[in-house]
Motif scaffolding. Structure first.
Motif, PDB file in Angstrom:
ATOM      1  N   SER A 129       0.808  -1.229   0.000  1.00 56.60           N
ATOM      2  CA  SER A 129       0.000   0.000   0.000  1.00 56.60           C
ATOM      3  C   SER A 129       0.836   1.272   0.000  1.00 56.60           C
ATOM      4  O   SER A 129       0.396   2.321  -0.462  1.00 56.60           O
ATOM      5  CB  SER A 129      -0.946   0.015   1.203  1.00 56.60           C
ATOM      6  OG  SER A 129      -0.218   0.132   2.421  1.00 56.60           O
TER       7      SER A 129
ATOM      8  N   GLY B 268      -1.217   2.344   5.901  1.00 53.79           N
ATOM      9  CA  GLY B 268      -1.864   1.046   5.993  1.00 53.79           C
ATOM     10  C   GLY B 268      -0.975  -0.050   6.552  1.00 53.79           C
ATOM     11  O   GLY B 268       0.254  -0.013   6.444  1.00 53.79           O
TER      12      GLY B 268
ATOM     13  N   PHE C 159      -4.908  -3.343   5.452  1.00 52.23           N
ATOM     14  CA  PHE C 159      -5.860  -2.912   6.491  1.00 52.23           C
ATOM     15  C   PHE C 159      -5.713  -1.407   6.674  1.00 52.23           C
ATOM     16  O   PHE C 159      -4.624  -0.913   6.986  1.00 52.23           O
ATOM     17  CB  PHE C 159      -5.570  -3.631   7.808  1.00 52.23           C
ATOM     18  CG  PHE C 159      -5.697  -5.128   7.739  1.00 52.23           C
ATOM     19  CD1 PHE C 159      -6.920  -5.744   7.956  1.00 52.23           C
ATOM     20  CD2 PHE C 159      -4.597  -5.918   7.432  1.00 52.23           C
ATOM     21  CE1 PHE C 159      -7.033  -7.133   7.877  1.00 52.23           C
ATOM     22  CE2 PHE C 159      -4.696  -7.300   7.359  1.00 52.23           C
ATOM     23  CZ  PHE C 159      -5.923  -7.906   7.582  1.00 52.23           C
ATOM     24  N   GLN C 160      -6.819  -0.692   6.472  1.00 53.66           N
ATOM     25  CA  GLN C 160      -6.829   0.753   6.661  1.00 53.66           C
ATOM     26  C   GLN C 160      -8.070   1.153   7.452  1.00 53.66           C
ATOM     27  O   GLN C 160      -9.031   0.384   7.550  1.00 53.66           O
ATOM     28  CB  GLN C 160      -6.790   1.466   5.294  1.00 53.66           C
ATOM     29  CG  GLN C 160      -5.432   1.332   4.619  1.00 53.66           C
ATOM     30  CD  GLN C 160      -5.415   1.813   3.183  1.00 53.66           C
ATOM     31  OE1 GLN C 160      -6.365   1.601   2.441  1.00 53.66           O
ATOM     32  NE2 GLN C 160      -4.325   2.437   2.765  1.00 53.66           N
ATOM     33  N   ASN C 161      -8.021   2.351   8.012  1.00 53.88           N
ATOM     34  CA  ASN C 161      -9.152   2.814   8.816  1.00 53.88           C
ATOM     35  C   ASN C 161     -10.388   3.006   7.943  1.00 53.88           C
ATOM     36  O   ASN C 161     -10.324   3.577   6.861  1.00 53.88           O
ATOM     37  CB  ASN C 161      -8.803   4.125   9.512  1.00 53.88           C
ATOM     38  CG  ASN C 161      -9.986   4.683  10.293  1.00 53.88           C
ATOM     39  OD1 ASN C 161     -10.633   5.628   9.867  1.00 53.88           O
ATOM     40  ND2 ASN C 161     -10.285   4.076  11.426  1.00 53.88           N
ATOM     41  N   ASN C 162     -11.501   2.495   8.455  1.00 53.69           N
ATOM     42  CA  ASN C 162     -12.797   2.712   7.818  1.00 53.69           C
ATOM     43  C   ASN C 162     -13.689   3.384   8.850  1.00 53.69           C
ATOM     44  O   ASN C 162     -14.077   2.770   9.833  1.00 53.69           O
ATOM     45  CB  ASN C 162     -13.393   1.365   7.376  1.00 53.69           C
ATOM     46  CG  ASN C 162     -14.805   1.511   6.825  1.00 53.69           C
ATOM     47  OD1 ASN C 162     -15.381   2.602   6.815  1.00 53.69           O
ATOM     48  ND2 ASN C 162     -15.370   0.412   6.363  1.00 53.69           N
ATOM     49  N   PRO C 163     -14.024   4.658   8.635  1.00 54.98           N
ATOM     50  CA  PRO C 163     -14.798   5.396   9.650  1.00 54.98           C
ATOM     51  C   PRO C 163     -16.157   4.760   9.935  1.00 54.98           C
ATOM     52  O   PRO C 163     -16.754   5.020  10.977  1.00 54.98           O
ATOM     53  CB  PRO C 163     -14.947   6.792   9.055  1.00 54.98           C
ATOM     54  CG  PRO C 163     -14.481   6.727   7.648  1.00 54.98           C
ATOM     55  CD  PRO C 163     -13.630   5.504   7.492  1.00 54.98           C
ATOM     56  N   PHE C 164     -16.645   3.909   9.046  1.00 56.40           N
ATOM     57  CA  PHE C 164     -17.956   3.278   9.253  1.00 56.40           C
ATOM     58  C   PHE C 164     -17.839   1.901   9.915  1.00 56.40           C
ATOM     59  O   PHE C 164     -18.850   1.252  10.161  1.00 56.40           O
ATOM     60  CB  PHE C 164     -18.686   3.154   7.913  1.00 56.40           C
ATOM     61  CG  PHE C 164     -18.902   4.486   7.243  1.00 56.40           C
ATOM     62  CD1 PHE C 164     -19.837   5.391   7.734  1.00 56.40           C
ATOM     63  CD2 PHE C 164     -18.133   4.854   6.154  1.00 56.40           C
ATOM     64  CE1 PHE C 164     -20.009   6.628   7.145  1.00 56.40           C
ATOM     65  CE2 PHE C 164     -18.302   6.086   5.544  1.00 56.40           C
ATOM     66  CZ  PHE C 164     -19.245   6.979   6.048  1.00 56.40           C
ATOM     67  N   ASP C 165     -16.597   1.459  10.174  1.00 51.36           N
ATOM     68  CA  ASP C 165     -16.397   0.159  10.832  1.00 51.36           C
ATOM     69  C   ASP C 165     -15.631   0.371  12.126  1.00 51.36           C
ATOM     70  O   ASP C 165     -14.430   0.624  12.112  1.00 51.36           O
ATOM     71  CB  ASP C 165     -15.616  -0.778   9.898  1.00 51.36           C
ATOM     72  CG  ASP C 165     -15.332  -2.127  10.554  1.00 51.36           C
ATOM     73  OD1 ASP C 165     -15.814  -2.366  11.685  1.00 51.36           O
ATOM     74  OD2 ASP C 165     -14.615  -2.940   9.933  1.00 51.36           O
TER      75      ASP C 165
ATOM     76  N   SER D 130     -12.319  -1.482  12.611  1.00 50.37           N
ATOM     77  CA  SER D 130     -11.191  -1.337  11.681  1.00 50.37           C
ATOM     78  C   SER D 130     -10.002  -0.741  12.431  1.00 50.37           C
ATOM     79  O   SER D 130     -10.126  -0.259  13.563  1.00 50.37           O
ATOM     80  CB  SER D 130     -11.584  -0.453  10.493  1.00 50.37           C
ATOM     81  OG  SER D 130     -11.703   0.910  10.884  1.00 50.37           O
TER      82      SER D 130
ATOM     83  N   ASN E 220      -4.053   4.927   9.823  1.00 46.73           N
ATOM     84  CA  ASN E 220      -3.358   4.327   8.679  1.00 46.73           C
ATOM     85  C   ASN E 220      -1.845   4.388   8.780  1.00 46.73           C
ATOM     86  O   ASN E 220      -1.141   3.689   8.054  1.00 46.73           O
ATOM     87  CB  ASN E 220      -3.800   5.008   7.375  1.00 46.73           C
ATOM     88  CG  ASN E 220      -5.231   4.666   7.007  1.00 46.73           C
ATOM     89  OD1 ASN E 220      -5.804   3.718   7.548  1.00 46.73           O
ATOM     90  ND2 ASN E 220      -5.822   5.432   6.108  1.00 46.73           N
TER      91      ASN E 220
ATOM     92  N   LYS F 251     -11.082  -8.730  13.770  1.00 42.04           N
ATOM     93  CA  LYS F 251     -11.440  -7.412  14.307  1.00 42.04           C
ATOM     94  C   LYS F 251     -10.248  -6.757  15.009  1.00 42.04           C
ATOM     95  O   LYS F 251      -9.483  -7.426  15.696  1.00 42.04           O
ATOM     96  CB  LYS F 251     -12.590  -7.545  15.313  1.00 42.04           C
ATOM     97  CG  LYS F 251     -13.915  -7.934  14.685  1.00 42.04           C
ATOM     98  CD  LYS F 251     -14.985  -8.090  15.760  1.00 42.04           C
ATOM     99  CE  LYS F 251     -16.348  -8.380  15.118  1.00 42.04           C
ATOM    100  NZ  LYS F 251     -17.389  -8.603  16.142  1.00 42.04           N
TER     101      LYS F 251
END
Length: 332
Positions: A19, A41, A53-59, A62, A66, A97
């Motif tokens: 990445s 990442g 694996f990167q930050n997902n504000p909706f998960d 996560s 990054n 998780k």
């Protein structure tokens, strides 16, 4: 020193799916996966392809940030991930998780270690934190704060001035004998969890032009502790301290090391990688460091960290140019 023919290094970078090219840390887990901490990442490599694996504000499960700079696998196979701006993450490989820990002494996690008593240690920009965590992460929250005990240690200065650069932790290593080796801008020290006592082993020279002195650890098979420093490598064996001078000075503050299976040590100083054969039997007077590899003088490309995988391959992280892989069985 001798200069062998230039070894063949395989390049692995963005074209292969990495990445981002700045490699802060490298890890191989018990399943054989390789993990690379980058500026954008966390990367997992199976030898063929990358999972990023990167930050997902909706998960909420996560990764928290990054920009990843420290990696460790604990005794249960969980992957601990230290970030630059948003604390510590624990990846549960069973669930995939990430659980988050944001109540440490700083959100900037520089290094990680585990000692035999099961404690996890996080070196931050301000101190060293001990984390005691239950074996099971079977709770329904991404946040670990309520489930872990955190204790903060300031061994550097008897002051609450956590802004002092001397409190910055450079490296931590849980040794085979259960003690914790601690490297900061101020010193190299040893903490014994059994007694709670901290001992200073070696003070660092003062900074030159705001460039602080740093040491990175590597434990030999014989239990001797090696510390890479600018222009030299230290060996601590019992009460004895040996200083091995490298053939060339290094302007870069971090000197990393890795042992191969035969007990030879590779030492990286940004532009050069040296090799010392039969390191545990060598003495500072007779030691001969061979130049193993030299990056081109032009440009800034050079090493950050080294790692040996279970197959005997040496992985070299670079400062923005991805990975290099060396196979000793196929040198050219």
């Amino acid at each position: 020193y001798l200069f062998a023919q230039t070894p063949l290094l395989e390049r692995i970078g963005a074209a292969e799916g990495l990445s981002q090219g700045m490699i802060f840390d490298l890890l191989q887990d018990r399943q054989g996966f390789l993990w690379f901490a980058t500026k954008d990442g966390l990367n997992r490599y199976d030898g063929y392809s990358f999972q990023v694996f990167q930050n997902n504000p909706f998960d909420p499960y996560s990764i928290s940030d990054n920009e990843v700079q420290a990696l460790m696998e604990d005794h249960l196979g969980r992957i601990w991930v230290g970030t630059v701006n948003n604390g510590l993450n624990v990846l549960d490989p069973q669930t995939g998780k990430f659980h988050h820990l944001n109540n440490l002494s700083s959100q900037n996690i520089l290094c990680l270690a585990q000692t035999k008593d099961g404690s996890i240690w996080a070196g931050t920009s301000k101190s060293v934190d001990r984390i005691r965590i239950p074996d099971s992460l079977s709770f329904n929250s991404p946040n670990l704060e309520a489930s872990v005990q955190v204790d903060t240690f300031h061994w550097e200065l008897n002051t609450t001035n956590t802004q002092s650069p001397y409190n910055r932790t450079v490296d931590l290593l849980g040794a085979k004998d259960g003690k914790l080796w601690v490297s900061t801008f101020l010193q190299i020290g040893l903490y014994d969890p059994a007694t709670g006592l901290f001992k200073t082993l070696r003070k660092n020279p003062p900074p030159i032009k705001n460039e602080y002195f740093s040491s990175l650890f590597q434990e030999g098979a014989d239990g001797a502790m090696w510390a890479g420093q600018p222009g030299q490598v230290l060996r601590f064996s019992g009460t004895k301290q040996d200083v091995f001078l490298l053939p060339e000075p290094s302007a870069y503050p971090l000197t990393d090391m890795v042992f191969d299976a035969a007990g030879n040590i590779f030492v990286s100083t940004r532009k050069q990688i040296f090799k010392l054969n039969a390191a545990h039997t060598s003495s500072p007077k007779t030691a001969r460091f061979d130049l193993f590899y030299r990056f081109p003088n032009e440009g800034i490309v050079g090493t950050t960290k080294l790692m040996l995988d279970r197959g005997g391959l040496i992985w070299i992280g670079t400062n923005g140019y991805g990975l290099r892989k060396y196979n000793p069985g196929n040198p050219r």
